[in-house]
Design a protein around this motif. Structure first.
Motif, PDB file in Angstrom:
ATOM      1  N   PRO A 198      67.037   3.482 -62.783  1.00 18.70           N
ATOM      2  CA  PRO A 198      67.398   2.241 -63.511  1.00 18.70           C
ATOM      3  C   PRO A 198      67.440   2.433 -65.020  1.00 18.70           C
ATOM      4  O   PRO A 198      68.337   1.906 -65.685  1.00 18.70           O
ATOM      5  CB  PRO A 198      66.290   1.271 -63.087  1.00 18.70           C
ATOM      6  N   ASP A 223      70.232  -1.705 -57.336  1.00 14.55           N
ATOM      7  CA  ASP A 223      68.806  -1.576 -57.608  1.00 14.55           C
ATOM      8  C   ASP A 223      68.032  -1.202 -56.358  1.00 14.55           C
ATOM      9  O   ASP A 223      67.032  -0.514 -56.397  1.00 14.55           O
ATOM     10  CB  ASP A 223      68.238  -2.891 -58.164  1.00 14.55           C
ATOM     11  N   ASN A 226      68.022   2.396 -55.946  1.00 16.85           N
ATOM     12  CA  ASN A 226      67.199   3.077 -56.945  1.00 16.85           C
ATOM     13  C   ASN A 226      65.719   2.848 -56.711  1.00 16.85           C
ATOM     14  O   ASN A 226      64.895   3.570 -57.237  1.00 16.85           O
ATOM     15  CB  ASN A 226      67.540   2.571 -58.360  1.00 16.85           C
TER      16      ASN A 226
END
Length: 227
Positions: A198, A223, A226
């Motif tokens: 991120p 996200d 990640n």
């Protein structure tokens, strides 16, 4: 069964027992040795494991003790007296020493410490890559762009532990060389990589926008990927 047959069987059984005892006396030591080797091997493995733990604890205590001083130069001097029991431990010690040398404003010494790790074939690759990366970043103002670019390109290869960070450095070099298109393209490649973190993703987005580019997030991981 006749008495003679029974006598013959008794004699035969007795001979078998005698032969078995003779074999045990002659070859029984092999079985005993095998048991001793198994038990001894297990004990030796446990001894080695305990020895490795003790060495690691001793090294950790020594490094922590060396870092107690408030003065960076004193910490460096203390770390230089610590003895590492293996090439890997020596690499960890050198990386820590380099960090303290930077804090003591001795960049040349830090680079030398890092290069001693990056050039050591006995050290695991991940430590060599970290050392090379740190050495290159420390020489951003003193090493020519072509040499730094060559080093970061080697680190950015497929499967490299620091490949995305190396690609980011290549993008920064492109910016220094007034080549925004290459920088944007490199950052876009970082955005599209499944391994991007991120923080790195955010930096890539900011730089692309700052350079006047239009970030393409179609191939960028979410996200969830990640985290």
């Amino acid at each position: 069964m006749s008495n003679s047959d029974g006598f013959i069987e008794e004699v035969t059984e007795e001979l078998r027992r005698d032969q078995m005892m003779a074999k045990l006396k002659r070859y029984g030591w092999i079985g005993v040795l095998a048991v001793l080797l198994i038990v001894g091997g297990a004990a030796y493995s446990e001894y080695r494991a305990a020895q490795a733990r003790a060495q690691a604890e001793s090294l950790g205590d020594a490094m922590l003790g060396a870092l107690e001083s408030d003065d960076a130069a004193e910490r460096v001097a203390a770390l230089e007296t610590v003895e590492a029991p293996s090439p890997t431990a020596d690499a960890v010690l050198a990386l820590l020493t380099a960090s303290e040398q930077v804090a003591a404003d001795d960049t040349d010494a830090a680079v030398a410490s890092l290069e001693s790790v990056s050039l050591n074939a006995e050290v695991p690759q991940v430590y060599r890559q970290i050392a090379q990366f740190k050495a290159l970043t420390l020489q951003a103002e003193t090493l020519d762009a072509a040499t730094r670019k060559q080093g970061f390109e080697a680190l950015s290869g497929a499967g490299g532990t620091l490949r995305l960070l190396a690609q980011e450095q290549l993008a920064l070099i492109a910016i220094q060389e007034n080549d925004p298109e290459t920088a944007i393209s490199t950052y876009q490649g970082i955005l599209s990589d499944a391994g991007v973190t991120p923080d790195l993703q955010q930096r890539a987005l900011q730089v692309i926008v700052a350079l006047g580019g239009d970030p393409d997030l179609n191939g960028a991981p979410t996200d969830d990927n990640n985290g």
